[in-house]
Structures are given as C-alpha cells and as structure tokens.
Design a protein around this motif. Structure first.
Motif, PDB file in Angstrom:
ATOM      1  N   ILE A   1       1.008  -1.201   0.088  1.00 53.61           N
ATOM      2  CA  ILE A   1      -0.006   0.020  -0.037  1.00 53.61           C
ATOM      3  C   ILE A   1       0.952   1.161   0.086  1.00 53.61           C
ATOM      4  N   ILE A   2       0.479   2.171  -0.821  1.00 52.86           N
ATOM      5  CA  ILE A   2       1.385   3.512  -1.108  1.00 52.86           C
ATOM      6  C   ILE A   2       0.500   4.665  -0.507  1.00 52.86           C
ATOM      7  N   HIS A   3      -0.803   4.598  -0.511  1.00 50.41           N
ATOM      8  CA  HIS A   3      -1.749   5.625  -0.005  1.00 50.41           C
ATOM      9  C   HIS A   3      -3.027   5.109   0.381  1.00 50.41           C
ATOM     10  N   GLU A   4      -3.566   5.556   1.346  1.00 52.34           N
ATOM     11  CA  GLU A   4      -4.994   5.405   1.570  1.00 52.34           C
ATOM     12  C   GLU A   4      -5.744   6.465   2.240  1.00 52.34           C
ATOM     13  N   ASP A   5      -7.120   6.568   2.016  1.00 57.21           N
ATOM     14  CA  ASP A   5      -7.823   7.226   2.603  1.00 57.21           C
ATOM     15  C   ASP A   5      -9.082   6.801   3.052  1.00 57.21           C
TER      16      ASP A   5
END
Length: 172
Positions: free
Chosen positions: A25-29
C-alpha cells in the motif's frame, strides 16, 4: 474503518481494502486505496481503487469518482516525484474485452519511459472517415441529452456494468 459491509468476499481487491490480503500500500484514505500491482509494467506503476466494491467504471457514482480522481492525482504526483518518468498513462479498463482482469474498478497510474515494456499504447490504424465520426458524435450527443451520461438508479443500487434496453439501443 470497517468496509466489510461493502466488500465482495470473492474479490481480491476487496480483501486488500479490508486488510485481509497483502498489498504494498502506498496511499489510503477513507474512500480509496493505492498499491503496487503484483506485476508492475514499470517502476512507478500503481493501482488506485475505491474501497467499496464497484465492478467497473459504469457503476461509479459521482462522489466516489471525485474521491478516486483525487487519489489518482495524488499518486500521479508522487510517481513523478519519486521516479521522474518522461511520461505517464492513467488507464482504466471496463469489462473483459477491454482487458479488465479483476472485476473491481481500478485505475492504473503508469510511469512511462522511452522504450519501456509497455510499448505503444495505441495501435496504428487508418483514421475513421469523417462521416463515421459525425455519426458517432451524434449518437453520443443524443445519449448525453437523454440523461445517459450518469449512472442509472440500477447501477447505483449494485448492478454495475449492466446496460438497460435504452442504453443498448443507443449503442447500436
């Protein structure tokens, strides 16, 4: 946040979004997740998905589209900063005939470099005749005017990607 109510247990991307399957994972919101594909085509190739199971682009509602676009843009800028590519493709495929292999909406953010493995994205072909272009433009204008430029109520209620009889008529 628990997303299990909106996940499809048979979907690999839903399992990643739920945290029950591994991904880099490189980004999450709250609404989206970005991670590296198992077989990236270049350094700087990432996938961006909605956390909620949406089969394809035709099932995408405007609020989720906004969140997804925001994350795609964030990842695209990160790819540029981290890898300094000479170009970028943002690709979505809807349906098996468009090479969608995981039936969970996803957007490829692909860093591009001269001579990379991805190759020429568009095949060479003779241009479409002007009369064909005019006819295609008119079909699309009619579909947009008829309100077919937005997801139908059926699609928003979970039947993503299916076309109604009216939409099929416009397609012909």
């Amino acid at each position: 946040m628990d997303h299990s109510a909106t996940e499809d247990s048979d979907c690999a991307f839903c399992r990643i979004a739920a945290g029950s399957a591994f991904a880099r994972i490189i980004h999450e919101d709250q609404d989206t997740l970005a991670f590296l594909p198992l077989r990236p085509v270049t350094s700087g190739h990432a996938l961006v998905i909605p956390r909620r199971h949406i089969r394809d682009l035709w099932g995408l509602d405007e609020a989720t589209a906004t969140a997804l676009t925001r994350s795609v843009l964030r990842v695209a800028h990160a790819v540029r900063a981290a890898f300094r590519p000479t170009g970028l493709n943002v690709v979505n495929s809807a349906g098996a005939s468009a090479t969608q292999s995981v039936m969970h909406l996803h957007v490829h953010v692909v860093a591009r470099y001269e001579g990379d493995r991805m190759g020429n994205f568009w095949p060479p072909s003779p241009p479409m005749e002007p009369t064909g272009l005019d006819a295609a433009a008119e079909q699309l204008r009619l579909a947009v005017r008829a309100g077919r430029g937005r997801p139908s109520a059926e699609q928003q209620d979970g039947q993503e990607g299916e076309m109604s009889g009216a939409e099929t008529a416009v397609e012909q």
